[in-house]
Scaffold this motif. Structure first.
Motif, PDB file in Angstrom:
ATOM      1  N   PRO A   1       0.736  -1.242  -0.027  1.00 47.79           N
ATOM      2  CA  PRO A   1       0.202   0.170   0.096  1.00 47.79           C
ATOM      3  C   PRO A   1       0.840   1.152  -0.071  1.00 47.79           C
ATOM      4  O   PRO A   1       0.198   2.314  -0.604  1.00 47.79           O
ATOM      5  N   ILE A   2       2.030   1.190   0.350  1.00 53.14           N
ATOM      6  CA  ILE A   2       2.581   2.305   0.541  1.00 53.14           C
ATOM      7  C   ILE A   2       3.503   2.837  -0.796  1.00 53.14           C
ATOM      8  O   ILE A   2       3.912   3.813  -1.213  1.00 53.14           O
ATOM      9  N   GLY A   3       3.204   1.892  -1.938  1.00 50.34           N
ATOM     10  CA  GLY A   3       3.416   2.315  -3.238  1.00 50.34           C
ATOM     11  C   GLY A   3       4.951   1.891  -3.504  1.00 50.34           C
ATOM     12  O   GLY A   3       5.300   2.316  -4.899  1.00 50.34           O
ATOM     13  N   ARG A   4       5.710   1.160  -2.792  1.00 48.30           N
ATOM     14  CA  ARG A   4       7.176   0.919  -3.274  1.00 48.30           C
ATOM     15  C   ARG A   4       7.569  -0.200  -2.626  1.00 48.30           C
ATOM     16  O   ARG A   4       6.989  -0.805  -1.512  1.00 48.30           O
ATOM     17  N   LEU A   5       8.937  -0.713  -2.969  1.00 44.39           N
ATOM     18  CA  LEU A   5       9.586  -1.643  -2.246  1.00 44.39           C
ATOM     19  C   LEU A   5      10.177  -1.245  -0.972  1.00 44.39           C
ATOM     20  O   LEU A   5      10.591   0.194  -0.870  1.00 44.39           O
ATOM     21  N   GLY A   6      10.722  -2.025  -0.053  1.00 44.37           N
ATOM     22  CA  GLY A   6      11.430  -1.352   0.976  1.00 44.37           C
ATOM     23  C   GLY A   6      12.850  -1.135   0.712  1.00 44.37           C
ATOM     24  O   GLY A   6      13.386  -1.683  -0.451  1.00 44.37           O
TER      25      GLY A   6
END
Length: 249
Positions: free
Chosen positions: A210-215
């Protein structure tokens, strides 16, 4: 400037690259003396990078599936620095994905030997050293796949789920002896392994966060640093999800 884990002695397995490398560098930056256990000689380059910026680090070749090798890693840490304060049991490998009915037992066993048994052995021999001190902090590497199902994920998901509950049980076993044991479950993270995947595969992974990117490895390392520091002194037996909301949906 105060450092969070100044003069702590920390062993990190699987720190030649990715999350382990980022963790080793961060813990060293925060004042720890770092011992890297890995089968890859490239871990020596990580040690040199740490030393180049004023940190202290040591490389000990370690195969986490070999009990003697793991024992040697922990005993070397204690022999070199007098004690062992921190363990980050990070070493792991991905699996050869496929449906259960096509799975080869050797593939299954290889993943469990490294991703589960390797964690257990690291804990076993680290705890032996920590009991001499009456204190210690351990973080075991889980995964989002310990908590959710994924198509064709068999051995990896099983191993990581086992790591999670192993960590809980070990935590309550040693809670009265000054040893805190926690587990961290990262989402998909930008590591050299993921860099090799097709772009469409990476975009599909991103869509599940949901945050829209990978870590980033450094973000996972920051969470590990918190858990091994005295700032987390009342935290044991927990699983910290650092996954960009992956398991919240």
């Amino acid at each position: 400037m105060d450092m969070m884990i100044e003069n702590k002695i920390a062993v990190i397995t699987g720190a030649a690259s990715g999350i382990g490398e980022a963790t080793a560098k961060l813990l060293a930056k925060e004042g720890a003396k770092v011992i890297i256990g890995d089968v890859a000689q490239s871990a020596e380059a990580v040690v040199e990078e740490i030393k180049a910026v004023g940190g202290e680090a040591l490389f000990v070749r370690c195969d986490v599936t070999d009990e003697k090798s793991v024992r040697n890693l922990m005993e070397t840490a204690t022999a070199s620095y007098g004690r062992l304060d921190i363990l980050v049991a990070n070493a792991g490998i991905p699996e050869k994905k496929g449906p259960v009915h096509e799975m080869q037992l050797d593939d299954w066993q290889k993943v469990l030997n490294i991703d589960l048994n390797g964690v257990v052995l690291a804990n076993k021999y680290a705890i032996q050293q920590m009991l001499k001190n009456g204190f210690g902090a351990i973080v075991n590497m889980g995964s989002i796949l310990a908590h959710v199902g994924q198509v064709n994920s068999t051995a990896y998901s099983a191993a990581k789920a086992a790591v999670v509950n192993f960590s809980r049980s070990a935590a309550v076993t040693y809670a009265t002896q000054g040893i805190r044991i926690n587990c961290i479950s990262p989402g998909y993270t930008e590591t050299p392994l993921l860099a090799k995947l097709p772009e469409e595969t990476k975009q599909a992974m991103i869509a599940n966060h949901p945050i829209g990117r990978l870590g980033k490895p450094e973000e996972i390392a920051e969470a590990i640093l918190f858990l091994v520091s005295d700032k987390a002194s009342f935290i044991t037996g927990t699983v910290l999800h650092v996954d960009g909301g992956y398991t919240a949906v």
